[in-house]
Design a protein around this motif. Structure first.
Motif, PDB file in Angstrom:
ATOM      1  N   THR A 212       1.033  -1.620   0.148  1.00 25.43           N
ATOM      2  CA  THR A 212      -0.146   0.037   0.081  1.00 25.43           C
ATOM      3  C   THR A 212       0.895   1.266  -0.036  1.00 25.43           C
ATOM      4  O   THR A 212       1.583   1.395   0.588  1.00 25.43           O
ATOM      5  CB  THR A 212      -0.948  -0.188   1.651  1.00 25.43           C
ATOM      6  N   GLY A 213       0.452   2.659  -1.146  1.00 27.05           N
ATOM      7  CA  GLY A 213       1.193   3.436  -0.349  1.00 27.05           C
ATOM      8  C   GLY A 213      -0.121   5.073  -1.188  1.00 27.05           C
ATOM      9  O   GLY A 213      -0.643   4.314  -1.613  1.00 27.05           O
ATOM     10  N   ALA A 214       1.055   5.886  -0.698  1.00 30.30           N
ATOM     11  CA  ALA A 214       0.110   6.566  -0.738  1.00 30.30           C
ATOM     12  C   ALA A 214       1.091   7.834  -1.465  1.00 30.30           C
ATOM     13  O   ALA A 214       2.287   8.352  -1.196  1.00 30.30           O
ATOM     14  CB  ALA A 214      -0.708   7.877   0.407  1.00 30.30           C
ATOM     15  N   VAL A 215       0.582   9.077  -2.430  1.00 26.19           N
ATOM     16  CA  VAL A 215       1.100  10.564  -3.033  1.00 26.19           C
ATOM     17  C   VAL A 215       0.301  11.192  -1.762  1.00 26.19           C
ATOM     18  O   VAL A 215      -1.104  11.332  -2.528  1.00 26.19           O
ATOM     19  CB  VAL A 215       1.425  10.766  -4.224  1.00 26.19           C
ATOM     20  N   GLU A 216       1.028  12.121  -1.455  1.00 28.07           N
ATOM     21  CA  GLU A 216      -0.137  12.881  -0.792  1.00 28.07           C
ATOM     22  C   GLU A 216      -1.122  14.109  -1.646  1.00 28.07           C
ATOM     23  O   GLU A 216      -0.426  14.612  -2.438  1.00 28.07           O
ATOM     24  CB  GLU A 216       0.407  13.948   0.352  1.00 28.07           C
ATOM     25  N   GLY A 217      -2.278  14.451  -1.268  1.00 29.55           N
ATOM     26  CA  GLY A 217      -2.900  15.211  -2.163  1.00 29.55           C
ATOM     27  C   GLY A 217      -3.541  14.584  -3.376  1.00 29.55           C
ATOM     28  O   GLY A 217      -4.237  14.944  -4.694  1.00 29.55           O
ATOM     29  N   VAL A 218      -2.271  13.485  -3.890  1.00 29.33           N
ATOM     30  CA  VAL A 218      -2.854  12.807  -5.217  1.00 29.33           C
ATOM     31  C   VAL A 218      -3.869  11.514  -5.260  1.00 29.33           C
ATOM     32  O   VAL A 218      -4.979  11.872  -5.419  1.00 29.33           O
ATOM     33  CB  VAL A 218      -0.921  12.775  -5.870  1.00 29.33           C
ATOM     34  N   ALA A 219      -3.563  10.109  -4.994  1.00 30.35           N
ATOM     35  CA  ALA A 219      -3.576   8.919  -4.552  1.00 30.35           C
ATOM     36  C   ALA A 219      -3.236   7.717  -3.664  1.00 30.35           C
ATOM     37  O   ALA A 219      -2.467   8.007  -3.483  1.00 30.35           O
ATOM     38  CB  ALA A 219      -3.873   9.019  -6.314  1.00 30.35           C
ATOM     39  N   GLU A 220      -3.988   7.170  -2.776  1.00 30.24           N
ATOM     40  CA  GLU A 220      -3.606   6.234  -1.988  1.00 30.24           C
ATOM     41  C   GLU A 220      -3.184   4.526  -3.400  1.00 30.24           C
ATOM     42  O   GLU A 220      -4.633   4.615  -5.364  1.00 30.24           O
ATOM     43  CB  GLU A 220      -3.774   5.710  -1.258  1.00 30.24           C
ATOM     44  N   LEU A 221      -2.235   3.884  -3.310  1.00 30.45           N
ATOM     45  CA  LEU A 221      -2.726   2.910  -3.776  1.00 30.45           C
ATOM     46  C   LEU A 221      -2.214   1.040  -3.258  1.00 30.45           C
ATOM     47  O   LEU A 221      -2.259   1.281  -1.500  1.00 30.45           O
ATOM     48  CB  LEU A 221      -1.600   3.185  -5.045  1.00 30.45           C
ATOM     49  N   SER A 222      -3.149   0.526  -3.612  1.00 20.32           N
ATOM     50  CA  SER A 222      -2.391  -1.215  -3.285  1.00 20.32           C
ATOM     51  C   SER A 222      -1.929  -1.800  -4.710  1.00 20.32           C
ATOM     52  O   SER A 222      -2.424  -2.112  -5.054  1.00 20.32           O
ATOM     53  CB  SER A 222      -3.474  -1.438  -2.461  1.00 20.32           C
ATOM     54  N   LEU A 223      -1.217  -2.475  -3.691  1.00 23.27           N
ATOM     55  CA  LEU A 223      -0.771  -4.227  -5.523  1.00 23.27           C
ATOM     56  C   LEU A 223      -0.577  -5.423  -3.966  1.00 23.27           C
ATOM     57  O   LEU A 223       0.120  -5.203  -3.253  1.00 23.27           O
ATOM     58  CB  LEU A 223       0.392  -3.753  -5.712  1.00 23.27           C
ATOM     59  N   THR A 224      -1.399  -6.430  -4.286  1.00 23.87           N
ATOM     60  CA  THR A 224      -1.286  -8.205  -4.207  1.00 23.87           C
ATOM     61  C   THR A 224      -0.191  -8.686  -4.775  1.00 23.87           C
ATOM     62  O   THR A 224      -0.131  -8.815  -6.057  1.00 23.87           O
ATOM     63  CB  THR A 224      -2.236  -8.254  -3.289  1.00 23.87           C
ATOM     64  N   ILE A 225       0.927  -9.152  -4.115  1.00 26.36           N
ATOM     65  CA  ILE A 225       1.563 -10.267  -5.110  1.00 26.36           C
ATOM     66  C   ILE A 225       0.690 -11.523  -4.653  1.00 26.36           C
ATOM     67  O   ILE A 225       0.990 -12.054  -3.845  1.00 26.36           O
ATOM     68  CB  ILE A 225       3.449  -9.934  -4.386  1.00 26.36           C
ATOM     69  N   GLY A 226       0.759 -11.945  -6.210  1.00 22.80           N
ATOM     70  CA  GLY A 226       0.820 -13.494  -6.233  1.00 22.80           C
ATOM     71  C   GLY A 226       1.674 -14.372  -6.298  1.00 22.80           C
ATOM     72  O   GLY A 226       2.603 -14.162  -6.192  1.00 22.80           O
ATOM     73  N   PRO A 227       0.814 -15.965  -6.229  1.00 20.79           N
ATOM     74  CA  PRO A 227       2.298 -17.154  -6.880  1.00 20.79           C
ATOM     75  C   PRO A 227       2.699 -16.406  -7.636  1.00 20.79           C
ATOM     76  O   PRO A 227       2.488 -16.046  -8.577  1.00 20.79           O
ATOM     77  CB  PRO A 227       0.845 -18.230  -6.217  1.00 20.79           C
ATOM     78  N   ALA A 228       4.205 -17.553  -8.241  1.00 16.43           N
ATOM     79  CA  ALA A 228       4.735 -17.019  -9.413  1.00 16.43           C
ATOM     80  C   ALA A 228       3.580 -18.259 -10.751  1.00 16.43           C
ATOM     81  O   ALA A 228       3.581 -19.540  -9.733  1.00 16.43           O
ATOM     82  CB  ALA A 228       6.036 -17.462  -9.452  1.00 16.43           C
ATOM     83  N   GLU A 229       3.207 -18.345 -11.176  1.00 12.93           N
ATOM     84  CA  GLU A 229       3.260 -19.024 -12.698  1.00 12.93           C
ATOM     85  C   GLU A 229       3.380 -20.164 -12.518  1.00 12.93           C
ATOM     86  O   GLU A 229       4.708 -20.120 -12.772  1.00 12.93           O
ATOM     87  CB  GLU A 229       2.394 -18.230 -13.911  1.00 12.93           C
TER      88      GLU A 229
END
Length: 234
Positions: free
Chosen positions: A217-234
């Motif tokens: 999870t992460g954010a830039v103040e005044g811009v947006a918040e993001l998220s990403l989940t790392i899944g298993p290797a294919e």
């Protein structure tokens, strides 16, 4: 009759906050080592901007991935790193842009991740080879929706990232070595910037590896918040 042998790639795009139309993506530019502390942790030491200029790498538009999804742990690496960044969305064409005029080419901003196969990048760097296998990774250019801020230059604001709730990166946009105006001025000496170009402006210190099951999870103040989940290797 279709003029192509097979269907061409779809146009990559991102949602625009508050708009029904989407932002079509042209190119993805990335600024390397644009925070002093990150440059030091990558072994570059202190950067004297009076004697150096920014450097860049690119990723294919097909690597663009929206925030909030799950991506597979990529092949060929055992050291997959996160890099949290402010992203500048270019809104009109320009070439050899003066820093004082850079604001006129900004459509808006987003929060992004430059996901990196660090082990492959470092091997390439040591051998004096291109970084493509380390950087131009499928689903590695993560980005939130575009937040329209026409003509506005962001010169301050907190930027941070956490993995499984533990803060790993924390800095301020005022810590950028080359600010947004300087980046646009310099990059436009080499490229005719186009509407739809995205510029990832660099990452603070604290980069590190993630594993399958980790949530970023992460954010830039005044811009947006993001998220990403790392899944298993294919």
């Amino acid at each position: 009759m279709n003029e192509y042998l097979f269907n061409p790639p779809a146009v990559q795009s991102l949602a625009v906050r508050g708009e029904s139309q989407r932002f079509p993506i042209n190119r993805l530019f990335f600024v390397g080592r644009n925070y002093q502390a990150h440059a030091k942790e990558m072994g570059s030491g202190t950067i004297d901007k009076t004697k150096a200029r920014p450097f860049y790498f690119t990723k294919a538009p097909q690597t663009l991935t929206p925030s909030g999804v799950t991506v597979a742990y990529p092949p060929g690496t055992a050291n997959f790193h996160y890099e949290m960044e402010l992203v500048v969305a270019i809104g009109q064409a320009g070439f050899r842009i003066a820093a004082a005029d850079a604001h006129a080419y900004i459509y808006g901003y987003a929060a992004g991740l430059d996901m990196t196969r660090r082990d492959l990048q470092l091997v390439a760097r040591e051998q004096g080879r291109p970084w493509d296998l380390g950087k131009d990774v499928e689903q590695s250019a993560v980005c939130t929706d575009i937040v329209p801020m026409p003509g506005r230059v962001l010169d301050a604001g907190a930027i941070h990232l956490a993995v499984n709730g533990e803060v790993k990166q924390q800095a301020d946009l005022s810590d950028l070595i080359w600010d947004i105006r300087e980046i646009i001025e310099d990059l436009s000496q080499f490229y005719h910037l186009q509407a739809g170009d995205l510029i990832y402006t660099g990452t603070p210190e604290g980069v590190g590896p993630v594993l399958p099951g980790d949530i970023i999870t992460g954010a830039v103040e005044g811009v947006a918040e993001l998220s990403l989940t790392i899944g298993p290797a294919e």
